[in-house]
Enzyme design. Structure first.
Site, mmCIF file in Angstrom:
data_model
loop_
_atom_site.group_PDB
_atom_site.id
_atom_site.type_symbol
_atom_site.label_atom_id
_atom_site.label_comp_id
_atom_site.label_asym_id
_atom_site.label_seq_id
_atom_site.Cartn_x
_atom_site.Cartn_y
_atom_site.Cartn_z
ATOM 1 N N GLY A 1 4.053 11.802 -8.358
ATOM 2 C CA GLY A 1 4.905 11.738 -7.253
ATOM 3 C C GLY A 1 6.113 12.805 -7.537
ATOM 4 O O GLY A 1 6.403 13.658 -6.755
ATOM 5 N N ASN A 2 6.464 12.990 -8.831
ATOM 6 C CA ASN A 2 7.696 13.851 -9.227
ATOM 7 C C ASN A 2 7.414 15.066 -9.135
ATOM 8 O O ASN A 2 8.051 16.051 -9.527
ATOM 9 C CB ASN A 2 8.439 13.249 -10.146
ATOM 10 C CG ASN A 2 8.073 13.701 -11.601
ATOM 11 O OD1 ASN A 2 6.707 13.963 -11.790
ATOM 12 N ND2 ASN A 2 9.073 14.269 -12.331
ATOM 13 N N LYS B 1 -4.487 6.879 -6.680
ATOM 14 C CA LYS B 1 -4.791 8.354 -7.030
ATOM 15 C C LYS B 1 -5.407 8.495 -8.380
ATOM 16 O O LYS B 1 -6.162 9.277 -8.678
ATOM 17 C CB LYS B 1 -3.795 9.310 -6.764
ATOM 18 C CG LYS B 1 -2.478 9.270 -7.716
ATOM 19 C CD LYS B 1 -2.211 10.500 -8.500
ATOM 20 C CE LYS B 1 -1.032 10.505 -9.447
ATOM 21 N NZ LYS B 1 -0.470 9.472 -9.689
ATOM 22 N N LYS C 1 -3.020 4.376 -14.522
ATOM 23 C CA LYS C 1 -3.130 5.539 -15.251
ATOM 24 C C LYS C 1 -3.996 5.074 -16.377
ATOM 25 O O LYS C 1 -5.094 5.917 -16.958
ATOM 26 C CB LYS C 1 -1.863 6.044 -15.854
ATOM 27 C CG LYS C 1 -0.918 6.638 -14.657
ATOM 28 C CD LYS C 1 0.213 7.353 -15.132
ATOM 29 C CE LYS C 1 1.115 7.306 -13.928
ATOM 30 N NZ LYS C 1 0.880 7.913 -12.422
ATOM 31 N N LYS D 1 -0.885 -3.093 -2.497
ATOM 32 C CA LYS D 1 -0.115 -1.605 -2.643
ATOM 33 C C LYS D 1 0.801 -1.849 -1.336
ATOM 34 O O LYS D 1 0.512 -1.736 -0.164
ATOM 35 C CB LYS D 1 -1.021 -0.669 -1.884
ATOM 36 C CG LYS D 1 -1.993 -0.025 -3.208
ATOM 37 C CD LYS D 1 -1.096 0.928 -4.232
ATOM 38 C CE LYS D 1 -2.107 1.212 -5.192
ATOM 39 N NZ LYS D 1 -1.489 2.286 -6.364
#
Ligand code: ADP
Ligand code: MG
Length: 321
Positions: free
Chosen positions: A16-17, A219, A281, A134
Site C-alpha cells: 500500500g505505501n 495480493k 507475505k 477481509k
C-alpha cells in the site's frame, strides 16, 4: 538503448505505501508523486537487468471506489466488488505504467510496460468462502452499518476498536488467467503490471465459463501464484518495513536476515505474523519456495537495491548454504 537482461525473472509486489503515502492527504496527485518515487527504486532492478512483473495492493483505492458507489446510490449504477477491483487494476495500473514509462525514457532504457487487468481463478467450494475475513471499504458507526448491511446484504464486523466495516471472503488464488500471455511478455523483456489488488476472483462454471464472485484475493498470495506460473526465480515483496521480525513490537523482537521456508513455516505457526499484515507475505513466500521458486525477499522500497545483493531485508530460501 536496448538493455541487457540478466536472466533473472522477478515478481515484485508493491504494498500500500508504495502508492498511498502515509500521513498525507489521499489525493491522486499525492498517489502519483509517491508512485513515481517508488518506481525510481524499481528502476534500479530494471537497470541490473531483471525481467519483471509488478503486482500491487489496492486497499485504500477499492475503499474509495466502494464509497463512491454508496454516495452515488440511486444516481449511478451500483458496481459490484469485482468491477471495483477491475477498475482499480486499470486506474492504478495506468499510474504505475506511466510512472515507469517516463522513468525508463529519462534513463534511455528501451523496455516496454503494459498493464493487464487480471482475473484470478478460485475454487467455488473453497471453505474460505464461509469465512468473512477481509475488511473492505470505510468505517461506519454500528447503527449506520447495520442498516447498510440489511439493505445491501453485507456481512459486517468491528475492526480492532476503530469502527465497523464490511467484510468479504478471501479465497485462495489457484491460477492467474492469462499467465501464459504475461509470461511471454515478461520473457521478452516487457514489464507487466498484473494481478493488482490480488486480481478479480472468478470461478469456472460448467467446465469453461468464467464467473465473477464478490470476494477479494490477497495480493501477496496472488503474487506467489503469478511468480510460479511465469517461472520467476524471485518474488520480491515490498512493504513499509525493512525486515520481518520475530516477536514484532515486543521487547524480545528479533529481525530476520535469512531463513528457510521450513523455519518461516514454524514461525508462522507460532503466530509471529498476523493474518492481516505480515502473515500473507510469509505464507506467499513459503508457497513460492515450495512450488520451486529460488528466493523471496521481504523489505521496503527504499532497501530493495541492497536487499537483492543480500545486504538488507529478509530473505527466504529453500535451504541455507
Ligand atoms: P502492505 O500494504 O505492504 O501489504 P501491511 O500493512 O499489510 O502492508 O503489512 C506490513 C506491516 O506488517 C508492517 O508495517 C508491520 O507493522 C506489520 N507487521 C506485523 N507483524 C510483523 C512482523 N512480524 N515483522 C515485521 N512487520 C510486521
Ligand atoms: Mg497487506
Amino acid at each position: 538503448m536496448k538493455p541487457k537482461l540478466n536472466g533473472k525473472t522477478a515478481v515484485v509486489a508493491l504494498g500500500g505505501n508504495a502508492i498511498s503515502p502515509k500521513g498525507q492527504e489521499d489525493s491522486i496527485a499525492n498517489q502519483f508523486r509517491r508512485t513515481r518515487e517508488s518506481l525510481r527504486e524499481i528502476m534500479k532492478l530494471i537497470k541490473v537487468g531483471y525481467r519483471m512483473a509488478i503486482t500491487h495492493g489496492n486497499g485504500p483505492q477499492v475503499g474509495n471506489a466502494l464509497l463512491r458507489v454508496e454516495l452515488a446510490r440511486g444516481k449511478a449504477p451500483i458496481l459490484p466488488l469485482g468491477i471495483c477491483v477491475a477498475d482499480t487494476e486499470g486506474g492504478m495500473g495506468y499510474m504505475i505504467e506511466q510512472s515507469l514509462q517516463n522513468g525508463l525514457k529519462s534513463a534511455a532504457i528501451d523496455r516496454e510496460v503494459v498493464t493487464i487487468v487480471t482475473q484470478v481463478v478460485v475454487d467455488p467450494g473453497d471453505p474460505l468462502f464461509d469465512k468473512y475475513t477481509k475488511f473492505v471499504g470505510q468505517f461506519y458507526s454500528e447503527e449506520e452499518i447495520k442498516n447498510l448491511a440489511k439493505k445491501n446484504g453485507w456481512k459486517v464486523k468491528e475492526d480492532s476498536g476503530r469502527g465497523w466495516r464490511r467484510v468479504v471472503p478471501s479465497p485462495k488464488p489457484l491460477h492467474i488467467v492469462n499467465a501464459n500471455a504475461i509470461k511471454k511478455l515478461v520473457d521478452d523483456g516487457t514489464v507487466v503490471i498484473a494481478a493488482g489488488g490480488g486480481g478479480v476472483p472468478v470461478y469456472i462454471e460448467n467446465g469453461n465459463i468464467f464467473e465473477g464472485v464478490d470476494a477479494v484475493i490477497d495480493k501477496d498470495l496472488a503474487s506467489a501464484v503469478l511468480a510460479k506460473e511465469i517461472g520467476a526465480e524471485e518474488l520480491i515483496i515490498l512493504t513499509d518495513i525493512d525486515q520481518v521480525a520475530l516477536n514484532y513490537g515486543k521487547p524480545e523482537q528479533k529481525w530476520l536476515d535469512c531463513v528457510t521456508a521450513d523455519q518461516a513455516h514454524e514461525y508462522l505457526h507460532q503466530e509471529h505474523f498476523p493474518y492481516g499484515s505480515m502473515g500473507p507475505k510469509v505464507k506467499a513466500a513459503i508457497n513460492f519456495i515450495e512450488w520451486g521458486g529460488k528466493k523471496v525477499i521481504i523489505t521496503s522500497i527504499e532497501k530493495v537495491e541492497e536487499a537483492i545483493q543480500g545486504r538488507a531485508g529478509t530473505t527466504i530460501v529453500r535451504s541455507l548454504q
